[in-house]
Design a protein around this motif. Sequence first.
Motif, PDB file in Angstrom:
ATOM      1  N   GLY A 182      94.853 -91.093 -21.378  1.00  0.00           N
ATOM      2  CA  GLY A 182      94.829 -89.421 -20.527  1.00  0.00           C
ATOM      3  C   GLY A 182      93.229 -88.891 -20.486  1.00  0.00           C
ATOM      4  O   GLY A 182      92.857 -88.687 -21.661  1.00  0.00           O
ATOM      5  N   HIS A 183      93.005 -89.231 -19.187  1.00  0.00           N
ATOM      6  CA  HIS A 183      91.287 -88.868 -19.164  1.00  0.00           C
ATOM      7  C   HIS A 183      91.613 -87.208 -18.550  1.00  0.00           C
ATOM      8  O   HIS A 183      90.514 -86.175 -19.896  1.00  0.00           O
ATOM      9  CB  HIS A 183      90.851 -89.019 -17.463  1.00  0.00           C
ATOM     10  CG  HIS A 183      89.454 -88.377 -17.306  1.00  0.00           C
ATOM     11  ND1 HIS A 183      88.186 -88.661 -17.988  1.00  0.00           N
ATOM     12  CD2 HIS A 183      89.168 -87.482 -16.805  1.00  0.00           C
ATOM     13  CE1 HIS A 183      87.244 -88.688 -17.782  1.00  0.00           C
ATOM     14  NE2 HIS A 183      87.564 -87.498 -16.939  1.00  0.00           N
ATOM     15  N   SER A 184      92.216 -85.826 -18.999  1.00  0.00           N
ATOM     16  CA  SER A 184      91.753 -85.220 -19.146  1.00  0.00           C
ATOM     17  C   SER A 184      91.984 -84.801 -20.463  1.00  0.00           C
ATOM     18  O   SER A 184      91.699 -84.046 -21.168  1.00  0.00           O
ATOM     19  CB  SER A 184      93.105 -83.918 -17.984  1.00  0.00           C
ATOM     20  OG  SER A 184      93.882 -84.658 -18.176  1.00  0.00           O
ATOM     21  N   GLN A 185      93.360 -85.221 -21.270  1.00  0.00           N
ATOM     22  CA  GLN A 185      93.657 -85.126 -22.142  1.00  0.00           C
ATOM     23  C   GLN A 185      92.429 -85.311 -23.778  1.00  0.00           C
ATOM     24  O   GLN A 185      92.094 -83.981 -24.365  1.00  0.00           O
ATOM     25  CB  GLN A 185      95.011 -85.590 -22.994  1.00  0.00           C
ATOM     26  CG  GLN A 185      96.206 -84.964 -22.501  1.00  0.00           C
ATOM     27  CD  GLN A 185      96.343 -85.844 -21.320  1.00  0.00           C
ATOM     28  OE1 GLN A 185      95.588 -86.492 -20.311  1.00  0.00           O
ATOM     29  NE2 GLN A 185      97.254 -85.159 -20.019  1.00  0.00           N
ATOM     30  N   HIS A 186      91.935 -86.328 -22.901  1.00  0.00           N
ATOM     31  CA  HIS A 186      90.654 -86.624 -23.628  1.00  0.00           C
ATOM     32  C   HIS A 186      90.138 -85.946 -23.868  1.00  0.00           C
ATOM     33  O   HIS A 186      88.856 -85.032 -24.404  1.00  0.00           O
ATOM     34  CB  HIS A 186      89.985 -88.226 -23.253  1.00  0.00           C
ATOM     35  CG  HIS A 186      89.329 -88.635 -24.115  1.00  0.00           C
ATOM     36  ND1 HIS A 186      88.321 -89.494 -25.267  1.00  0.00           N
ATOM     37  CD2 HIS A 186      87.825 -88.598 -22.827  1.00  0.00           C
ATOM     38  CE1 HIS A 186      87.400 -89.105 -24.849  1.00  0.00           C
ATOM     39  NE2 HIS A 186      87.235 -88.761 -24.062  1.00  0.00           N
ATOM     40  N   LEU A 187      89.230 -85.211 -22.720  1.00  0.00           N
ATOM     41  CA  LEU A 187      88.276 -84.010 -22.125  1.00  0.00           C
ATOM     42  C   LEU A 187      88.375 -83.187 -22.903  1.00  0.00           C
ATOM     43  O   LEU A 187      87.600 -82.085 -23.682  1.00  0.00           O
ATOM     44  CB  LEU A 187      87.560 -83.881 -20.852  1.00  0.00           C
ATOM     45  CG  LEU A 187      86.960 -85.570 -19.685  1.00  0.00           C
ATOM     46  CD1 LEU A 187      87.229 -84.760 -18.323  1.00  0.00           C
ATOM     47  CD2 LEU A 187      85.855 -85.420 -20.349  1.00  0.00           C
ATOM     48  N   TYR A 188      89.845 -82.614 -22.973  1.00  0.00           N
ATOM     49  CA  TYR A 188      90.221 -81.086 -23.609  1.00  0.00           C
ATOM     50  C   TYR A 188      90.024 -81.357 -25.336  1.00  0.00           C
ATOM     51  O   TYR A 188      89.572 -80.609 -25.559  1.00  0.00           O
ATOM     52  CB  TYR A 188      92.183 -81.179 -23.729  1.00  0.00           C
ATOM     53  CG  TYR A 188      91.894 -79.634 -24.540  1.00  0.00           C
ATOM     54  CD1 TYR A 188      92.222 -78.867 -24.009  1.00  0.00           C
ATOM     55  CD2 TYR A 188      92.900 -79.988 -25.272  1.00  0.00           C
ATOM     56  CE1 TYR A 188      92.860 -77.848 -24.664  1.00  0.00           C
ATOM     57  CE2 TYR A 188      93.642 -78.807 -26.362  1.00  0.00           C
ATOM     58  CZ  TYR A 188      93.457 -77.947 -25.513  1.00  0.00           C
ATOM     59  OH  TYR A 188      94.273 -76.824 -26.537  1.00  0.00           O
ATOM     60  N   PHE A 189      90.490 -82.577 -26.061  1.00  0.00           N
ATOM     61  CA  PHE A 189      89.742 -82.257 -27.450  1.00  0.00           C
ATOM     62  C   PHE A 189      88.856 -82.963 -27.861  1.00  0.00           C
ATOM     63  O   PHE A 189      88.645 -82.254 -28.387  1.00  0.00           O
ATOM     64  CB  PHE A 189      90.837 -83.717 -27.887  1.00  0.00           C
ATOM     65  CG  PHE A 189      92.810 -83.251 -27.644  1.00  0.00           C
ATOM     66  CD1 PHE A 189      92.699 -82.312 -28.582  1.00  0.00           C
ATOM     67  CD2 PHE A 189      93.686 -83.592 -26.886  1.00  0.00           C
ATOM     68  CE1 PHE A 189      94.031 -81.816 -29.046  1.00  0.00           C
ATOM     69  CE2 PHE A 189      94.814 -83.066 -27.379  1.00  0.00           C
ATOM     70  CZ  PHE A 189      94.940 -81.997 -28.000  1.00  0.00           C
ATOM     71  N   ASN A 190      87.785 -83.995 -27.006  1.00  0.00           N
ATOM     72  CA  ASN A 190      86.503 -83.590 -26.628  1.00  0.00           C
ATOM     73  C   ASN A 190      85.963 -82.227 -26.780  1.00  0.00           C
ATOM     74  O   ASN A 190      84.999 -81.950 -27.075  1.00  0.00           O
ATOM     75  CB  ASN A 190      85.732 -83.889 -25.528  1.00  0.00           C
ATOM     76  CG  ASN A 190      85.965 -85.829 -25.901  1.00  0.00           C
ATOM     77  OD1 ASN A 190      86.269 -85.904 -27.213  1.00  0.00           O
ATOM     78  ND2 ASN A 190      84.896 -86.959 -25.416  1.00  0.00           N
ATOM     79  N   ASP A 191      86.911 -81.297 -26.450  1.00  0.00           N
ATOM     80  CA  ASP A 191      86.153 -79.732 -26.461  1.00  0.00           C
ATOM     81  C   ASP A 191      86.671 -79.414 -28.329  1.00  0.00           C
ATOM     82  O   ASP A 191      87.223 -79.495 -28.624  1.00  0.00           O
ATOM     83  CB  ASP A 191      86.982 -78.925 -25.704  1.00  0.00           C
ATOM     84  CG  ASP A 191      85.902 -77.605 -25.780  1.00  0.00           C
ATOM     85  OD1 ASP A 191      85.342 -77.776 -26.015  1.00  0.00           O
ATOM     86  OD2 ASP A 191      86.885 -76.531 -25.429  1.00  0.00           O
ATOM     87  N   PHE A 192      85.079 -79.332 -28.771  1.00  0.00           N
ATOM     88  CA  PHE A 192      84.777 -79.051 -30.231  1.00  0.00           C
ATOM     89  C   PHE A 192      85.694 -77.390 -30.632  1.00  0.00           C
ATOM     90  O   PHE A 192      85.390 -76.636 -30.610  1.00  0.00           O
ATOM     91  CB  PHE A 192      83.704 -79.287 -30.972  1.00  0.00           C
ATOM     92  CG  PHE A 192      84.234 -79.190 -32.323  1.00  0.00           C
ATOM     93  CD1 PHE A 192      84.462 -80.262 -32.902  1.00  0.00           C
ATOM     94  CD2 PHE A 192      84.114 -77.571 -33.324  1.00  0.00           C
ATOM     95  CE1 PHE A 192      84.304 -80.712 -34.171  1.00  0.00           C
ATOM     96  CE2 PHE A 192      83.781 -78.253 -34.705  1.00  0.00           C
ATOM     97  CZ  PHE A 192      84.314 -79.371 -35.252  1.00  0.00           C
TER      98      PHE A 192
END
Length: 387
Positions: free
Chosen positions: A175-185
């Motif tokens: 999931g791209h959006s979930q990946h970006l969400y959790f990449n936000d430290f």
Amino acid sequence: MAETLVDIRLYYAELIRACLEKRKPAPIPEKVSLNDLLSYAKTGQISYPIFSSLIKLDIDEEHADTIRQALKLSTFRTFMQMGAFTEITNALEAAGIRHQVLKGAIIKRDYPSPEIREMSDIDLVIYDESLDKAAKVMEKLGYKNHGIIKHHMIFTKGNDLYVEVHWCLFDESVGHSQHLYFNDFRARRIDGKKYTYEFSHEDFYVYLIAHMAKHFFETGCGIRNLMDIYIYVNKYGEQMDKEYLDKELEKCGIRDFEREMRELAFIWLDSRDCPEFYENLFAYMLDSGIYGKGENGVWGQLAKETVAGNRNIKVHYYFPSIKFMKEKYTWLNKAPFLLPIAWAVRGVCGVSSKTSREHRQQLESTDKDNVEKMLDIYHRLNLNFRK
């Protein structure tokens, strides 16, 4: 819904509560097979709470001996895992490697006793560019390095310790959006530590649900996840910021999923009245083992393509919409008129793909009522992971 599965749901709740309350459970109901109880518990990785209650009953010696051996092994494995967890995080801290332990090793500590919550491996994430350095630390601790497999590095020690070292919290291929969400430290440094991090209660819960939702969307997932929700919400629910939780769950696209799973967790373990939708959902999860089954992956994808009550299920499966196809064949963004060619490519690739064959067989072998039941579950949970 088969009556036996309803009985198993109710009796599993009794066995788990008896374990948590450290008491003798009610006798096994006449309609429930001891072998079924043992089998579902093993595949769902909830053996300890089920077995530790069953052993208090008057059962035959052969089964009792099997249960005692399983309890000893489970307790030993938990002892080894918790010791390894402490050793690894201390070594990474000493080496100056920013890291965070995830999932099972954390929530184990929220159960009355850690052995109640079984886990197959220790998961941790390494921040910054420290994977090679972390690998050397693991090897120095005596772990065998199996290299990179998919989105993590694998390390083992003996037969009981299995460690997955991740470099991101959520795999972008799911999931791209979930990946970006959790990449936000979002992690915070643990008091007294310089390089060891943890989530707040709210962020841990969001991650717990996101990880569960990922498995559910891809292949289904088991009822141990419901135990985790029940234990965690009972322990921290009143402390957590509900407005923040709703907002973050919504950002991840899992707010509906969390609401329905939390409802099922409390229906099940508090033995409340269980509407048909939740009976169907529990039965599906009970049959899914712990991490689901490959053939179940057809339902999440079909749910993205259809709406409730849609009758053209097979048409949508064999000839997906261009919106769906663009996720895999990005060249369609520039040439949408080539959709028929993309369908043909997908069909040819599907013949040689084990996963595609499993999906096709599942769809072809499931009767119309069960197809609609499965799609009803996925539509209501409203999962929409996109690559």
